[in-house]
Design an enzyme around this catalytic site. Structure first.
Site, PDB file in Angstrom:
ATOM      1  NE  ARG A 212      -1.584  -5.052   5.221  1.00 29.01           N
ATOM      2  CZ  ARG A 212      -0.984  -4.566   4.129  1.00 29.01           C
ATOM      3  NH1 ARG A 212      -1.239  -5.079   2.941  1.00 29.01           N
ATOM      4  NH2 ARG A 212      -0.123  -3.585   4.218  1.00 29.01           N
ATOM      5  CB  CYS A 340      -3.516   1.182  -6.600  1.00 25.16           C
ATOM      6  SG  CYS A 340      -2.598   0.088  -7.687  1.00 25.16           S
TER       7      CYS A 340
HETATM    8  N1  SAH Z   1      -1.928  -7.020  -1.977  1.00 25.47           N
HETATM    9  C1  SAH Z   1      -0.494  -6.794  -1.899  1.00 25.47           C
HETATM   10  C2  SAH Z   1       0.005  -5.814  -2.934  1.00 25.47           C
HETATM   11  C3  SAH Z   1      -0.257  -6.238  -4.358  1.00 25.47           C
HETATM   12  S1  SAH Z   1       0.789  -5.456  -5.509  1.00 25.47           S
HETATM   13  C4  SAH Z   1      -0.143  -6.315  -0.488  1.00 25.47           C
HETATM   14  O1  SAH Z   1      -1.049  -5.943   0.265  1.00 25.47           O
HETATM   15  O2  SAH Z   1       1.033  -6.318  -0.144  1.00 25.47           O
HETATM   16  C5  SAH Z   1       0.377  -6.250  -6.997  1.00 25.47           C
HETATM   17  C6  SAH Z   1       0.976  -7.635  -7.171  1.00 25.47           C
HETATM   18  O3  SAH Z   1       0.417  -8.182  -8.359  1.00 25.47           O
HETATM   19  C7  SAH Z   1       2.487  -7.704  -7.366  1.00 25.47           C
HETATM   20  O4  SAH Z   1       3.037  -8.553  -6.407  1.00 25.47           O
HETATM   21  C8  SAH Z   1       2.689  -8.284  -8.789  1.00 25.47           C
HETATM   22  O5  SAH Z   1       3.780  -9.193  -8.853  1.00 25.47           O
HETATM   23  C9  SAH Z   1       1.404  -9.002  -8.996  1.00 25.47           C
HETATM   24  N2  SAH Z   1       0.935  -9.166 -10.377  1.00 25.47           N
HETATM   25  C10 SAH Z   1       0.936  -8.270 -11.387  1.00 25.47           C
HETATM   26  N3  SAH Z   1       0.296  -8.756 -12.468  1.00 25.47           N
HETATM   27  C11 SAH Z   1      -0.138  -9.990 -12.129  1.00 25.47           C
HETATM   28  C12 SAH Z   1      -0.896 -10.996 -12.808  1.00 25.47           C
HETATM   29  N4  SAH Z   1      -1.340 -10.811 -14.046  1.00 25.47           N
HETATM   30  N5  SAH Z   1      -1.170 -12.137 -12.153  1.00 25.47           N
HETATM   31  C13 SAH Z   1      -0.721 -12.340 -10.888  1.00 25.47           C
HETATM   32  N6  SAH Z   1      -0.030 -11.414 -10.188  1.00 25.47           N
HETATM   33  C14 SAH Z   1       0.273 -10.265 -10.807  1.00 25.47           C
END
Ligand code: SAH
Length: 396
Positions: A212, A340
């Site tokens: 970030r 990840c």
């Molecule tokens: N970028 C975020 C972390 C992402 S974690 C940060 O920095 O805090 C991954 C996220 O993807 C989760 O919130 C989950 O709810 C969402 N997710 C999983 N599959 C998804 C999909 N097919 N479409 C949209 N969101 C999804």
């Protein structure tokens, strides 16, 4: 426990990884062990010829049958040993990241504490035990953490990985009273709500903190798509650094509500952000059909490959979202794309993004390589500890 003398004997030729201090002993490497070894018990691992190799924790219910954590035969593995390990792990963070109040204090094998994750959120701790050994020591670990850090509370967080180790779901208070309401933590001067008892993983994605920050020079004036936004941590960083507008997309309504609260907490008016509850795969297609464009797209999906057998399917999913995202970018736009999945190595990920660019007909240049932050260190002897990788690409 220093007098433990149960032994686990490896098959001939299977001792090299342990000699090189790699911690994992797979079931196929094992010739025999003394019967009635319990899950979580500590064993001595020896080579086929009887040469001493390592202290390890045993789990009959896992593909990773033993996890080594000490390589000196004379080591006394008692409570003082585990307490020193914890103290050393905490001390490394204090040295490397003295100003961080939200930080991963213990990162499992990478800190010589297999299966143990401890995150600090100000005065509160979140803890996960992901192996039988870490599970067996949980109450002692809590006692050591209380003694070393005097936290206000310790909350246990569940993780699907526990299943693979034959452990039941586990969550809830371990010490004190974790606040029922989300607490506020600071990251790089921005404030975020963290739900210690709900939310995902350990509540906040600390592993992305450095990324970030690394993106800070690129946001100004940009129309940003934050795909897989969770609670909007990238969105707050983007608007703080001058992004014109951020669209957060996530399937979790709960995460988006928290994202809205985080954006408001940091003083960003609703004109500068949009929260969209949608599936990213579908939403990107919709936007492609509508001809919608962005200046900067972040793709930070959940782990698509939970193990090596899922790599091929996961690769297709990564390629799909990257292909779509590349098509939504204006000329000169930026793609910040992450994976990840530990099973998808950095080189493979780069090839996947390359394939996506070829298919999208876009020329792309890597500006920056991303990885997990310094509180998620990677032992050279345990490269599997590296799971987060990412690329910032400028698109022609
Ligand atoms: N970028 C975020 C972390 C992402 S974690 C940060 O920095 O805090 C991954 C996220 O993807 C989760 O919130 C989950 O709810 C969402 N997710 C999983 N599959 C998804 C999909 N097919 N479409 C949209 N969101 C999804």
């Amino acid at each position: 426990m220093g007098t433990i003398n149960r032994r686990l004997v490896l098959r001939p030729g299977k001792d090299k990884p342990l000699r090189q201090r790699h911690p994992w002993v797979f079931s196929g490497a094992i010739a025999r062990y003394e019967d009635q070894l319990l899950a979580g018990e500590i064993v001595q691992v020896v080579a086929a010829d009887g040469t001493w190799l390592a202290w390890a924790e045993f789990n009959p219910g896992s593909q990773i049958r033993a996890r080594a954590f000490a390589w000196e035969p004379e080591k006394v593995v008692d409570e003082a040993f585990w307490r020193r390990r914890l103290a050393a792990s905490i001390e490394r963070r204090r040295r490397l990241l003295p100003d961080r109040q939200a930080v991963r204090l213990v990162f499992a094998e990478s800190d010589g504490l297999p299966g143990l994750i401890v995150d600090q959120y100000g005065p509160h701790l979140a803890l996960q035990t992901l192996t039988a050994g870490a599970e067996a020591r949980k109450s002692q670990t809590v006692a050591h953490l209380v003694d070393l850090l005097q936290p206000a509370s310790i909350a246990e967080r569940d993780d699907p990985v526990r299943q693979k180790e034959g452990l039941p779901p586990a969550s809830g208070p371990l010490w004190g009273e974790p606040p029922a309401e989300p607490i506020v933590i600071a990251e790089h001067g921005h404030r975020f709500y963290v739900d210690l008892l709900g939310g995902q993983k350990t509540g906040f994605y600390l592993d992305q903190a450095a990324n970030r920050l690394a993106l800070a020079p690129y946001w100004a004036g940009k129309e940003v798509l934050n795909a897989f936004s969770y609670t909007g941590a990238f969105a707050v960083a983007a608007l703080a650094a001058g992004a014109a507008h951020v669209t957060n997309v996530d399937t979790s309504a709960e995460a988006l509500i928290m994202a809205g609260r985080n954006l408001t907490l940091n003083g960003f008016p609703p004109e500068r952000w949009t929260n969209l509850e949608a599936d990213v795969f579908q939403q990107l297609r919709r936007w492609r059909d509508e001809g919608r464009q962005f200046d900067l797209v972040i793709l930070d999906p959940p782990k698509f490959a939970a193990n090596p057998s899922q790599v091929e399917r996961a690769a297709r999913a990564y390629k799909d979202i990257n292909w779509l995202a590349l098509r939504l970018l204006r000329p000169g736009g930026l793609l910040a794309t992450f994976s990840c999945s530990g099973s998808i190595e950095r080189d493979l990920f780069q090839k996947i993004v390359f394939g996506a660019a070829l298919d999208a007909g876009r020329e792309a240049r890597i500006i920056t390589h991303f990885s997990q932050g310094p509180d998620h260190p990677v032992l050279l002897s345990f490269p599997e500890g590296a799971y987060l990788k990412g690329l910032l690409c400028e698109v022609g």
